[in-house]
Write a protein that holds these residues in place. Structure first.
Motif, PDB file in Angstrom:
ATOM      1  N   GLU A  32       0.810  -1.122   0.069  1.00 10.43           N
ATOM      2  CA  GLU A  32       0.043  -0.108   0.121  1.00 10.43           C
ATOM      3  C   GLU A  32       0.726   1.352   0.081  1.00 10.43           C
ATOM      4  O   GLU A  32       0.662   2.208  -0.717  1.00 10.43           O
ATOM      5  N   ALA A  33       1.946   1.362   0.823  1.00 12.37           N
ATOM      6  CA  ALA A  33       2.646   2.470   0.912  1.00 12.37           C
ATOM      7  C   ALA A  33       3.563   2.555  -0.662  1.00 12.37           C
ATOM      8  O   ALA A  33       3.800   3.483  -0.847  1.00 12.37           O
ATOM      9  N   LEU A  34       3.948   1.417  -0.999  1.00 13.14           N
ATOM     10  CA  LEU A  34       4.908   1.494  -2.352  1.00 13.14           C
ATOM     11  C   LEU A  34       3.916   1.993  -3.400  1.00 13.14           C
ATOM     12  O   LEU A  34       4.311   2.669  -4.332  1.00 13.14           O
ATOM     13  N   TYR A  35       2.617   1.590  -3.377  1.00 14.22           N
ATOM     14  CA  TYR A  35       1.913   1.855  -4.267  1.00 14.22           C
ATOM     15  C   TYR A  35       1.482   3.612  -4.375  1.00 14.22           C
ATOM     16  O   TYR A  35       1.458   4.074  -5.135  1.00 14.22           O
ATOM     17  N   ALA A  36       1.163   3.933  -3.037  1.00 10.62           N
ATOM     18  CA  ALA A  36       1.045   5.312  -2.662  1.00 10.62           C
ATOM     19  C   ALA A  36       2.346   6.106  -3.107  1.00 10.62           C
ATOM     20  O   ALA A  36       2.164   7.242  -3.616  1.00 10.62           O
TER      21      ALA A  36
END
Length: 151
Positions: free
Chosen positions: A132-136
């Protein structure tokens, strides 16, 4: 039929797409004290297969070096075919960039660990990844690139 009943998402297949393992400095590397520098890289690729089928491929590359010599290089691509129909466009990014890699990660983690142990190296487990953090972060970088392209 309502729009909700037309939404469909399912895992069609999960498979290992590519495996590579190299120990370019063996057997000498086994004679040295095992204090490696480990580098882990992740990459996610998406390919539209048509008719709502999408391949998501998660590639993990683990490189272990002792001083300036490579002890091992393990690269695994774990892929899945996902069926996604009736999903709004704004939901597809998170689905393909977060949910699908999260689904594939336990499989790629197991294959990487198994390869390294079969190479006669100490057990190595990939740390959990916050997709989720990588996508953001990826979305933020795209926005910045678009903004700088406009100026």
């Amino acid at each position: 039929m309502t729009e909700e009943t037309q939404r469909q998402f399912s895992i069609q297949r999960i498979y290992t797409k590519d495996i590579s393992f190299e120990t370019p400095n063996s057997p000498e590397v086994f004679m040295q004290e095992w204090k490696p520098q480990i580098n882990v890289n992740l990459n996610n690729a998406i390919k539209d297969l048509g008719e709502g089928n999408i391949e998501v491929a998660l590639t993990v590359t683990v490189t272990a070096k002792i001083e300036d010599k490579t002890a091992f290089l393990a690269e695994v691509t774990q892929a899945g075919i996902f069926l996604a129909q009736g999903i709004p466009e704004e939901e597809m990014g998170p689905l393909l960039g977060i949910y699908c890699p999260n689904t594939l990660f336990p499989y790629v983690r197991e294959v990487v660990s198994d390869l390294i142990v079969r190479g006669s190296f100490p057990q190595f487990l990939l740390a959990p990844v916050n997709f989720e953090a990588l996508y953001a972060q990826q979305v933020q970088q795209q926005k910045q690139a678009e903004e700088s392209a406009e100026h």
